[in-house]
Design an enzyme around this catalytic site. Structure first.
Site, PDB file in Angstrom:
ATOM      1  N   GLU A   1       0.818  -1.207   0.000  1.00  0.00           N
ATOM      2  CA  GLU A   1       0.000   0.000   0.000  1.00  0.00           C
ATOM      3  C   GLU A   1       0.852   1.258   0.000  1.00  0.00           C
ATOM      4  O   GLU A   1       0.477   2.281  -0.583  1.00  0.00           O
ATOM      5  CB  GLU A   1      -0.952   0.002   1.198  1.00  0.00           C
ATOM      6  CG  GLU A   1      -2.064  -1.018   1.096  1.00  0.00           C
ATOM      7  CD  GLU A   1      -2.855  -0.906  -0.191  1.00  0.00           C
ATOM      8  OE1 GLU A   1      -3.116   0.224  -0.663  1.00  0.00           O
ATOM      9  OE2 GLU A   1      -3.203  -1.958  -0.761  1.00  0.00           O
TER      10      GLU A   1
ATOM     11  N   HIS B   1       1.623   2.415  -3.425  1.00  0.00           N
ATOM     12  CA  HIS B   1       0.586   3.286  -3.973  1.00  0.00           C
ATOM     13  C   HIS B   1       0.750   4.709  -3.441  1.00  0.00           C
ATOM     14  O   HIS B   1       0.605   5.687  -4.184  1.00  0.00           O
ATOM     15  CB  HIS B   1      -0.800   2.776  -3.587  1.00  0.00           C
ATOM     16  CG  HIS B   1      -1.238   1.541  -4.297  1.00  0.00           C
ATOM     17  ND1 HIS B   1      -1.239   1.416  -5.665  1.00  0.00           N
ATOM     18  CD2 HIS B   1      -1.733   0.365  -3.817  1.00  0.00           C
ATOM     19  CE1 HIS B   1      -1.714   0.224  -6.006  1.00  0.00           C
ATOM     20  NE2 HIS B   1      -2.019  -0.433  -4.906  1.00  0.00           N
TER      21      HIS B   1
ATOM     22  N   HIS C   1       3.421   6.517  -5.212  1.00  0.00           N
ATOM     23  CA  HIS C   1       2.958   6.891  -6.543  1.00  0.00           C
ATOM     24  C   HIS C   1       2.169   8.202  -6.474  1.00  0.00           C
ATOM     25  O   HIS C   1       2.298   9.074  -7.348  1.00  0.00           O
ATOM     26  CB  HIS C   1       2.086   5.762  -7.110  1.00  0.00           C
ATOM     27  CG  HIS C   1       1.992   5.746  -8.600  1.00  0.00           C
ATOM     28  ND1 HIS C   1       1.252   4.792  -9.275  1.00  0.00           N
ATOM     29  CD2 HIS C   1       2.509   6.531  -9.567  1.00  0.00           C
ATOM     30  CE1 HIS C   1       1.338   4.993 -10.576  1.00  0.00           C
ATOM     31  NE2 HIS C   1       2.092   6.060 -10.784  1.00  0.00           N
TER      32      HIS C   1
END
Length: 740
Positions: free
Chosen positions: A514, A517, A520
């Protein structure tokens, strides 16, 4: 352009399990805060937050303010769109595309807050708002994307985009806007547009109902245990937590086993009582198809039907064709080819693993002078832990004391990001949170400048939906001068008061996943908000997060965080080596349970409109589809069954294959990292600059090739998972390059 699609959509989910953390004592809790007496408080959703980086003022936004903010936000955006569509000046990039990008700010804040809170901390008021506004927001979206004057301006720019003298990012933005409107039905005739509006309205309502049913069913299906003896195998902290959960429901003296929204349940790996394991498993797989008030079978049938009808309206044979056209996969044939190439190897490996487990059961029962039994799905986790201990000399119970949640987060996840990207994290207690378990961190670049604010919401609770996901409260945007505020959500069972939160290895991996992410989202460095962070094709979005998993067992990272929660002593080198040696253990099971769910998703969404089963045929179709795709091994059920498969009722419809599609890219990238020295700043800086910072501003596979220097190949994935395709084993030929 910020158009709210579904109240439960724009989040990034994860496939694995979950993780946990200590609660900062000074962190304020919030929920719906009543307005003070006297003059009414201003609605803080109507303007950008005054807090750092526009962090949401959770403690000053009562639930009662969300509806009015949604209403005003829709009115504002419709006025903005009307001004753009009716502008007498010829369409330009600035007066049309940029104007759309700047619009919808109030609605964006309100929908983001409601979406986030109904997922992370639902209450009756928020769930009612979700249900009440789902249809209205769908209609609002249609009013914009089916506006003929607005589309005419976008189409005019699209037709002459090459002559406008724009940069590559601007040209790509025009193309994305144009195709987004096309896929919404902008070129349909009036009858087609009317039917599209009706479909979207009904689907929005059904999507909200599905999510609410799944949450309610998870809580309703919790298993009540009468006897402490039946819990043999659980540790003291887990028993205390089960007792506390039962007491909270008025079941004093009993124990409550809460369920997660996956088919398998973590406690099945520990419970010695086989009958109880079976009860828990059967309660899990029956969710959503029990014929009670939370049954989702009719809803699934209707949603799949509506999706197929919408696809036909837009000129596609099936919903899968519609979805895949906009992904890197492009076609059903590409996805089916990959899944069917991997399935025999995965199921074959799972059967071999099952044979080893059956032999262990036979030996174990013989030693007890008891008759043996056939391996069942509720036995797999329990006996695989025994087999792991037999093969590698350790089991999960030996690891957990070295995997305390906050230590994993700060000295593992954050440490790896510091080593690779130069990031620094500082916890803060002065910002409000929506639940006291939430942690908040400032994130700084190597040069000391602030990059983002990060929220970590790691514990499970009855008000939180299952799974793990990332979402952005504030998207990065150069146009709007915004830095990101992002959150990770996991579902780690919370121990009894005063007890440490000790993680399983899956939960550790999920925490790293996670955070990939989150990186990102935090590293995004684009101008336009609709291209920021994780706004990339669905079958690319999981790629950076899967790459980040590699640092969980990277020796220097693991040595930094794997420390005993009581003594601080590092994990013994011998145990660490055993963990690394067991990387491919149980991969047949893990791959099969995932691939079977991904194949099930495709089978549902590749159905033509006239072949979709009614409610009473949903479960029969599921069984037939799994059997026909080769997943006829009952000991390994799909990770999600249809009635609680939240991914495919949300943003992953016809897209759950994305995890393995992305893992092909991930395995190639891990190989690139290792070949060039591993955990090195120069590699992290390159990955950040060439890929993580680019969001959706460039073609996804172009970004991948820019990092690793070649087309994606499937062989690294097979090697990682210990899978060998039959033709490879017999012919010894190298694998063809895969084209995700």
């Amino acid at each position: 352009m910020r158009i709210p699609f579904v109240l439960a959509a724009t989040v990034v989910l994860a496939a694995p399990v979950l993780a946990q953390t200590a609660t900062p004592a000074a962190a304020p809790t919030v929920a719906a805060t009543p307005a003070p007496t006297g003059a009414p408080s201003p609605n803080l959703l109507l303007a950008p937050s005054p807090l750092p980086l526009q962090y949401p003022p959770f403690d000053r936004i009562p639930d009662a303010d969300i509806g009015p903010a949604l209403d005003q936000g829709m009115a504002e955006q419709l006025a903005e769109v009307a001004a753009i569509a009716n502008n007498p000046a010829a369409p330009t990039f600035d007066n049309t595309i940029v104007a759309l990008e700047r619009g919808g700010r109030t609605l964006g804040r309100a929908t983001t807050l409601l979406m986030s809170l109904t997922g992370a901390d639902a209450n009756p008021a928020r769930l009612k708002l979700q249900a009440d506004y789902a249809t209205r927001l769908a209609a609002h979206r249609d009013a914009i994307q089916l506006n003929p004057r607005l589309f005419a301006r976008i189409e005019a720019l699209y037709q002459r985009r090459a002559a406008l003298g724009l940069g590559a990012q601007e040209q790509r933005l025009i193309e994305r806007q144009y195709h987004q409107f096309l896929r919404a039905g902008a070129k349909l005739d009036e009858d087609g547009k009317a039917r599209m509006k009706a479909i979207n309205a009904e689907m929005a309502q059904l999507g909200a109902r599905f999510n609410q049913n799944v949450l309610a069913e998870v809580n309703d299906s919790a298993v009540v245990v009468d006897s402490l003896e039946d819990l043999k195998g659980l540790d003291d902290e887990q028993v205390s937590a089960a007792a506390a959960a039962a007491k909270a429901r008025g079941l004093n003296g009993k124990y409550l086993i809460a369920l997660l929204n996956t088919t398998g349940q973590p406690v099945l790996a520990q419970l010695e009582n086989r009958a109880l394991r079976q009860r828990i498993y059967e309660a899990s797989v029956a969710r959503g198809s029990r014929g009670n008030g939370f049954d989702n079978t009719a809803l699934v049938s209707r949603v799949v039907t509506l999706r197929a009808e919408r696809a036909r309206l837009l000129g596609f044979a099936t919903h899968a064709d519609f979805v895949l056209k906009d992904e890197t996969a492009k076609t059903q044939q590409a996805v089916n080819g990959m899944l069917r190439q991997l399935a025999p190897a995965a199921v074959g490996a799972a059967r071999r693993e099952g044979a080893e487990l059956q032999a262990l059961i036979d030996r174990d029962q013989a030693a007890r002078h008891q008759p043996s039994f056939k391996l069942a799905a509720w036995d797999w986790s329990f006996y695989s832990e025994k087999l792991r201990a037999e093969k590698y000399g350790f089991d999960e119970s030996q690891l957990k004391p070295y995997l305390e949640m906050k230590n994993v987060l700060e000295n593992g996840v954050f440490y790896a990001a510091g080593q690779l990207y130069g990031l620094r994290f500082k916890e803060r207690h002065d910002l409000p949170v929506y639940h006291p378990d939430v942690l908040v961190y400032d994130v700084f670049n190597a040069d000391g400048s602030q990059l983002a604010i990060f929220l970590a919401d790691l514990y499970a609770r009855p008000s939180k939906r299952g799974g793990a996901w990332m979402n952005a409260y504030v998207d990065q945007s150069g146009l709007m001068n915004q830095k990101p505020v992002v959150a990770n959500h996991l579902n780690i069972p919370k121990p009894a008061e005063g007890k440490p939160t000790l993680l399983t290895w899956d939960e550790v991996t999920t925490m790293f996943h996670e955070f990939g992410h989150a990186l990102h989202g935090m590293f995004s460095n684009v101008k336009y908000p609709s291209m920021a962070g994780t706004k990339v094709p669905r079958d690319f979005v999981e790629y950076p997060s899967q790459v980040n998993e590699m640092w969980a067992d990277w020796p220097s990272v693991l040595a930094n965080y794997a420390r005993h929660y009581k003594t601080g002593e590092p994990m013994p080198r011998a145990l660490l080596d055993k963990v690394l040696a067991a990387r491919q253990f149980n991969q047949g099971f893990a791959t099969t349970e995932y691939l079977s769910a991904a194949s099930l998703d495709q089978r549902w969404h590749q159905l033509p409109l006239d072949q979709i089963p009614s409610a009473d045929g949903v479960m029969a179709f599921e069984a037939r589809a799994l059997r026909e795709e080769g997943y006829d091994y009952d000991a390994v059920p799909p990770r999600y069954r249809t009635p609680y498969f939240s991914h495919i009722m949300g943003g992953y419809a016809a897209g759950y294959y994305a995890y393995v599609w992305s893992e092909v890219l991930d395995a190639n990238t891990v190989q690139w990292f290792k070949a060039n020295g591993g955990l090195k700043r120069e590699l992290g800086d390159a990955f950040r600059a060439k890929l993580l910072s680019q969001g959706g501003s460039q073609d996804a596979l172009t970004l991948f090739r820019g990092v690793v220097g070649h087309e994606p190949q499937i062989q690294p994935l097979l090697e990682r998972r210990g899978l060998v395709l039959e033709k490879t084993r017999t012919a010894g030929s190298p694998q063809q390059a895969a084209q995700p």
